[in-house]
Scaffold this motif. Structure first.
Motif, PDB file in Angstrom:
ATOM      1  N   GLU A 199     -12.161 -80.998 -35.500  1.00 42.90           N
ATOM      2  CA  GLU A 199     -13.514 -80.483 -34.714  1.00 42.90           C
ATOM      3  C   GLU A 199     -13.317 -78.692 -33.983  1.00 42.90           C
ATOM      4  OE1 GLU A 199     -16.298 -80.126 -33.009  1.00 42.90           O
ATOM      5  OE2 GLU A 199     -17.023 -81.607 -34.017  1.00 42.90           O
ATOM      6  N   PRO A 200     -14.050 -77.986 -34.663  1.00 42.72           N
ATOM      7  CA  PRO A 200     -13.324 -76.782 -34.176  1.00 42.72           C
ATOM      8  C   PRO A 200     -14.559 -76.298 -32.707  1.00 42.72           C
ATOM      9  CG  PRO A 200     -15.189 -76.211 -35.967  1.00 42.72           C
ATOM     10  CD  PRO A 200     -14.830 -78.322 -35.640  1.00 42.72           C
ATOM     11  N   ASN A 201     -15.385 -76.724 -32.618  1.00 41.16           N
ATOM     12  CA  ASN A 201     -16.236 -76.807 -31.450  1.00 41.16           C
ATOM     13  C   ASN A 201     -15.671 -77.475 -30.626  1.00 41.16           C
ATOM     14  OD1 ASN A 201     -19.114 -75.054 -32.761  1.00 41.16           O
ATOM     15  ND2 ASN A 201     -18.835 -77.029 -34.161  1.00 41.16           N
ATOM     16  N   GLN A 259      -5.085 -83.585 -30.623  1.00 40.24           N
ATOM     17  CA  GLN A 259      -3.775 -82.240 -30.140  1.00 40.24           C
ATOM     18  C   GLN A 259      -4.359 -81.048 -30.318  1.00 40.24           C
ATOM     19  OE1 GLN A 259      -0.450 -82.858 -32.606  1.00 40.24           O
ATOM     20  NE2 GLN A 259      -0.414 -80.070 -32.329  1.00 40.24           N
ATOM     21  N   VAL A 260      -4.396 -79.779 -29.515  1.00 36.93           N
ATOM     22  CA  VAL A 260      -5.136 -78.634 -29.722  1.00 36.93           C
ATOM     23  C   VAL A 260      -4.680 -78.107 -30.163  1.00 36.93           C
ATOM     24  CG1 VAL A 260      -6.221 -76.520 -28.595  1.00 36.93           C
ATOM     25  CG2 VAL A 260      -6.014 -78.783 -27.135  1.00 36.93           C
ATOM     26  N   THR A 261      -4.977 -77.775 -31.360  1.00 32.08           N
ATOM     27  CA  THR A 261      -4.714 -76.754 -32.566  1.00 32.08           C
ATOM     28  C   THR A 261      -4.897 -75.780 -33.228  1.00 32.08           C
ATOM     29  OG1 THR A 261      -5.529 -77.700 -34.258  1.00 32.08           O
ATOM     30  CG2 THR A 261      -4.224 -79.003 -33.813  1.00 32.08           C
ATOM     31  N   GLY A 262      -5.988 -75.004 -32.623  1.00 22.51           N
ATOM     32  CA  GLY A 262      -7.401 -74.678 -32.869  1.00 22.51           C
ATOM     33  C   GLY A 262      -7.759 -74.109 -34.140  1.00 22.51           C
ATOM     34  N   VAL A 263      -8.080 -72.991 -34.073  1.00 22.01           N
ATOM     35  CA  VAL A 263      -8.964 -73.447 -36.531  1.00 22.01           C
ATOM     36  C   VAL A 263      -8.341 -72.368 -36.671  1.00 22.01           C
ATOM     37  CG1 VAL A 263     -11.257 -72.734 -36.877  1.00 22.01           C
ATOM     38  CG2 VAL A 263     -10.880 -74.186 -34.791  1.00 22.01           C
ATOM     39  N   PRO A 264      -8.288 -72.445 -38.241  1.00 23.57           N
ATOM     40  CA  PRO A 264      -7.524 -71.888 -39.185  1.00 23.57           C
ATOM     41  C   PRO A 264      -8.018 -70.316 -39.140  1.00 23.57           C
ATOM     42  CG  PRO A 264      -7.195 -73.425 -40.130  1.00 23.57           C
ATOM     43  CD  PRO A 264      -8.595 -73.924 -38.673  1.00 23.57           C
ATOM     44  N   SER A 305     -21.593 -67.623 -31.545  1.00 26.25           N
ATOM     45  CA  SER A 305     -20.808 -67.288 -31.024  1.00 26.25           C
ATOM     46  C   SER A 305     -20.373 -68.898 -31.872  1.00 26.25           C
ATOM     47  CB  SER A 305     -20.563 -68.100 -29.669  1.00 26.25           C
ATOM     48  OG  SER A 305     -21.856 -68.567 -29.036  1.00 26.25           O
ATOM     49  N   GLY A 306     -20.434 -69.598 -33.250  1.00 23.46           N
ATOM     50  CA  GLY A 306     -19.621 -70.182 -33.993  1.00 23.46           C
ATOM     51  C   GLY A 306     -18.821 -70.606 -33.913  1.00 23.46           C
ATOM     52  N   ALA A 307     -17.838 -71.765 -34.036  1.00 19.67           N
ATOM     53  CA  ALA A 307     -16.842 -71.519 -34.045  1.00 19.67           C
ATOM     54  C   ALA A 307     -15.505 -71.006 -34.647  1.00 19.67           C
ATOM     55  CB  ALA A 307     -16.159 -73.133 -34.889  1.00 19.67           C
ATOM     56  N   SER A 308     -16.145 -70.409 -36.091  1.00 22.20           N
ATOM     57  CA  SER A 308     -15.485 -69.536 -36.596  1.00 22.20           C
ATOM     58  C   SER A 308     -15.015 -68.522 -35.906  1.00 22.20           C
ATOM     59  CB  SER A 308     -15.489 -69.537 -38.278  1.00 22.20           C
ATOM     60  OG  SER A 308     -14.874 -70.824 -38.601  1.00 22.20           O
ATOM     61  N   THR A 309     -16.885 -67.919 -35.733  1.00 27.58           N
ATOM     62  CA  THR A 309     -16.424 -66.281 -35.181  1.00 27.58           C
ATOM     63  C   THR A 309     -15.611 -66.606 -34.165  1.00 27.58           C
ATOM     64  OG1 THR A 309     -18.583 -66.096 -35.903  1.00 27.58           O
ATOM     65  CG2 THR A 309     -17.873 -65.224 -33.470  1.00 27.58           C
ATOM     66  N   VAL A 310     -15.531 -67.570 -33.024  1.00 27.43           N
ATOM     67  CA  VAL A 310     -14.870 -67.657 -31.620  1.00 27.43           C
ATOM     68  C   VAL A 310     -13.172 -67.748 -32.068  1.00 27.43           C
ATOM     69  CG1 VAL A 310     -13.943 -69.593 -29.832  1.00 27.43           C
ATOM     70  CG2 VAL A 310     -16.528 -69.090 -30.156  1.00 27.43           C
ATOM     71  N   ALA A 311     -12.866 -68.431 -32.813  1.00 29.95           N
ATOM     72  CA  ALA A 311     -11.543 -68.629 -33.603  1.00 29.95           C
ATOM     73  C   ALA A 311     -11.071 -67.367 -33.597  1.00 29.95           C
ATOM     74  CB  ALA A 311     -10.804 -69.951 -34.419  1.00 29.95           C
ATOM     75  N   GLU A 312     -12.069 -66.280 -34.329  1.00 28.15           N
ATOM     76  CA  GLU A 312     -11.967 -64.545 -34.877  1.00 28.15           C
ATOM     77  C   GLU A 312     -11.809 -63.746 -33.866  1.00 28.15           C
ATOM     78  OE1 GLU A 312     -13.678 -65.310 -39.363  1.00 28.15           O
ATOM     79  OE2 GLU A 312     -14.648 -64.012 -37.665  1.00 28.15           O
ATOM     80  N   ALA A 357     -17.050 -71.664 -22.943  1.00 29.58           N
ATOM     81  CA  ALA A 357     -15.949 -71.609 -22.691  1.00 29.58           C
ATOM     82  C   ALA A 357     -14.871 -70.607 -22.794  1.00 29.58           C
ATOM     83  CB  ALA A 357     -15.474 -72.422 -23.704  1.00 29.58           C
ATOM     84  N   LEU A 358     -15.570 -69.705 -23.585  1.00 30.90           N
ATOM     85  CA  LEU A 358     -14.569 -68.313 -23.733  1.00 30.90           C
ATOM     86  C   LEU A 358     -15.278 -66.914 -22.072  1.00 30.90           C
ATOM     87  CD1 LEU A 358     -14.122 -68.329 -26.107  1.00 30.90           C
ATOM     88  CD2 LEU A 358     -14.721 -67.002 -26.686  1.00 30.90           C
ATOM     89  N   GLU A 359     -16.339 -67.610 -21.839  1.00 28.18           N
ATOM     90  CA  GLU A 359     -16.645 -67.092 -20.632  1.00 28.18           C
ATOM     91  C   GLU A 359     -15.817 -67.483 -20.165  1.00 28.18           C
ATOM     92  OE1 GLU A 359     -20.807 -65.047 -19.011  1.00 28.18           O
ATOM     93  OE2 GLU A 359     -21.345 -67.448 -18.853  1.00 28.18           O
ATOM     94  N   ARG A 360     -16.139 -68.681 -19.616  1.00 34.90           N
ATOM     95  CA  ARG A 360     -15.080 -69.055 -18.196  1.00 34.90           C
ATOM     96  C   ARG A 360     -13.771 -68.481 -18.168  1.00 34.90           C
ATOM     97  NH1 ARG A 360     -17.810 -74.249 -19.470  1.00 34.90           N
ATOM     98  NH2 ARG A 360     -16.043 -74.692 -20.494  1.00 34.90           N
ATOM     99  N   ALA A 361     -13.172 -68.995 -19.170  1.00 30.90           N
ATOM    100  CA  ALA A 361     -11.511 -68.253 -19.512  1.00 30.90           C
ATOM    101  C   ALA A 361     -11.973 -66.864 -19.444  1.00 30.90           C
ATOM    102  CB  ALA A 361     -11.025 -68.578 -21.186  1.00 30.90           C
ATOM    103  N   GLY A 362     -12.893 -65.812 -19.264  1.00 29.10           N
ATOM    104  CA  GLY A 362     -13.454 -64.598 -18.905  1.00 29.10           C
ATOM    105  C   GLY A 362     -12.607 -63.749 -20.000  1.00 29.10           C
ATOM    106  N   ALA A 363     -12.944 -64.161 -21.430  1.00 29.61           N
ATOM    107  CA  ALA A 363     -12.122 -63.830 -22.826  1.00 29.61           C
ATOM    108  C   ALA A 363     -13.928 -62.751 -23.075  1.00 29.61           C
ATOM    109  CB  ALA A 363     -12.106 -64.289 -23.388  1.00 29.61           C
ATOM    110  N   ALA A 364     -14.813 -63.484 -22.896  1.00 31.01           N
ATOM    111  CA  ALA A 364     -16.467 -63.092 -23.044  1.00 31.01           C
ATOM    112  C   ALA A 364     -17.421 -62.679 -21.725  1.00 31.01           C
ATOM    113  CB  ALA A 364     -17.012 -64.357 -24.448  1.00 31.01           C
ATOM    114  N   VAL A 365     -18.710 -62.745 -22.085  1.00 26.75           N
ATOM    115  CA  VAL A 365     -19.789 -62.814 -21.563  1.00 26.75           C
ATOM    116  C   VAL A 365     -20.874 -63.224 -22.717  1.00 26.75           C
ATOM    117  CG1 VAL A 365     -21.755 -61.147 -19.880  1.00 26.75           C
ATOM    118  CG2 VAL A 365     -18.818 -60.163 -20.110  1.00 26.75           C
ATOM    119  N   MET A 366     -21.974 -64.063 -21.893  1.00 25.59           N
ATOM    120  CA  MET A 366     -22.821 -65.086 -22.859  1.00 25.59           C
ATOM    121  C   MET A 366     -24.436 -64.460 -22.445  1.00 25.59           C
ATOM    122  SD  MET A 366     -23.723 -68.980 -22.836  1.00 25.59           S
ATOM    123  CE  MET A 366     -24.432 -69.072 -20.730  1.00 25.59           C
TER     124      MET A 366
END
Length: 355
Positions: free
Chosen positions: A121-123, A155-160, A256-263, A290-299
């Protein structure tokens, strides 16, 4: 070891699935079979990657018309039976569901046959197929910590993603560069506002360079608009070597699709995320949050996207190098360079393969 990867439809499902399959083959000598549907992108990508593909007939259930939903309910038992037949013939040690229409029937068939199952589950919020089987799967590989609560044994593995994204250095301290894209087909709503805003961006951010993947539909309009400007703005129908363009960018404006977020997290790129508002389960907005909360992006939601909001957001970020560096570091903390290897290891363990 024999493994089935079930699901597909879009590149966001299929591309990580192929990476997992390649890792299973490399590390465990696995024989891999894909299960998909006739209308998905897996029909092109999976054979090109050298893996066999079986097709089942099943439609969508989420965000579709009542007619389509009723047809899917009629097709579903037949799809599960067909999946059980494929499983009986292939005799997999593990079935991995990657989301998409084919994932649900194949995972359900595996559960009924007591074959170990792994949900990928990447999302941030699980998709429809994974939500239906979440309580019954043997394990789950997720991208976000918060997603684990939907599954047991998660398990948190991330997206390849491609290794090249992890090898991108910080953007050189030169002219500020904005990279814009909306997927392989472009994003018309983003394209329109960017084309309207380029002159104002050039006025607010001296020396700004804009690199814009438009897709086919808006390419001519963007090309014509940028040709009349004195600054540096370039339009591309499609960018094949996206990592090299990421390397040039100080800031990325995208969906902000899952693959884009992973990249983005792999490359450590600060981003302005404009979620696709009609994405299933509104998962793109959840990913962006999720990325905005982490401080990595602005939505910046599409309903609030206009020339004024775009220029203000982008110019404020590009004018603050310290904030961009903090966003870069926050993004890198969310990256998972060993995602494919970790997911393959989970699959092997669930299948009872000694590692």
């Amino acid at each position: 070891m024999r493994a089935i990867l079930a699901g597909g439809g879009t590149g966001g499902h299929v591309i990580p699935a192929i990476a997992i399959a390649q890792e299973l083959k490399k590390d465990y000598g696995a024989e891999v079979l894909f299960i998909g549907t006739a209308r998905g992108i897996e029909n092109r990508l999976v054979p090109a990657a050298g893996f066999p593909l079986e097709l089942i007939q099943v439609g969508a259930l989420n965000k579709v018309s009542l007619k389509t939903r009723l047809k899917t309910f009629v097709d579903l038992p037949r799809a599960v039976l067909h999946s059980k037949q494929i499983l009986s013939e292939f005799r997999p040690d593990i079935v991995i569901g990657v989301g998409g229409s084919a994932s649900g029937p194949a995972m359900l068939a595996a559960i009924l046959k007591r074959i170990p199952t792994l949900a990928f589950e990447p999302n941030y919020v699980p998709g429809f197929a994974n939500r239906r089987v979440a309580r019954f799967v043997s394990g789950a590989a997720v991208h976000f910590d918060e997603t684990a609560k939907y599954f047991r044994n998660a398990q948190v593995t991330g997206v390849p993603v491609r290794q090249a994204f992890f090898e991108i250095a910080a953007a050189p301290d030169a002219m500020p560069t904005l990279l814009v894209f909306g997927g392989s087909q472009g994003a018309h709503a983003i394209n329109q506002v960017v084309i309207e805003s380029v002159a104002a961006l050039q006025a607010r951010v001296p020396g700004i360079q804009i690199v814009h993947q438009t897709g086919e539909r808006d390419y001519n309009d963007a090309q014509a608009a940028y040709a009349s400007l004195s600054g540096s703005a370039e339009a591309h129908r499609f960018i094949d070597d996206m990592p090299s363009f990421f390397a040039r960018a100080d800031l990325v404006l995208c969906r902000s699709g899952a693959s884009t977020v992973a990249e983005l997290t792999a490359a450590g790129k600060p981003a302005v995320l404009v979620p696709f508002p009609r994405a299933a389960d509104d998962h793109q907005k959840r990913n962006a949050e999720a990325l905005e909360r982490a401080g990595a992006a602005v939505m910046l939601e599409e309903s609030k996207l206009n020339s004024e909001s775009l220029v203000e957001t982008v110019s404020a970020l590009l004018g603050d190098r310290g904030r961009l560096e903090k966003m870069r570091n926050a993004a890198l903390k969310l990256s998972h360079p060993n995602a494919a290897r970790d997911i393959a290891a989970m699959a092997a363990k669930l299948a009872g393969i000694q590692t």
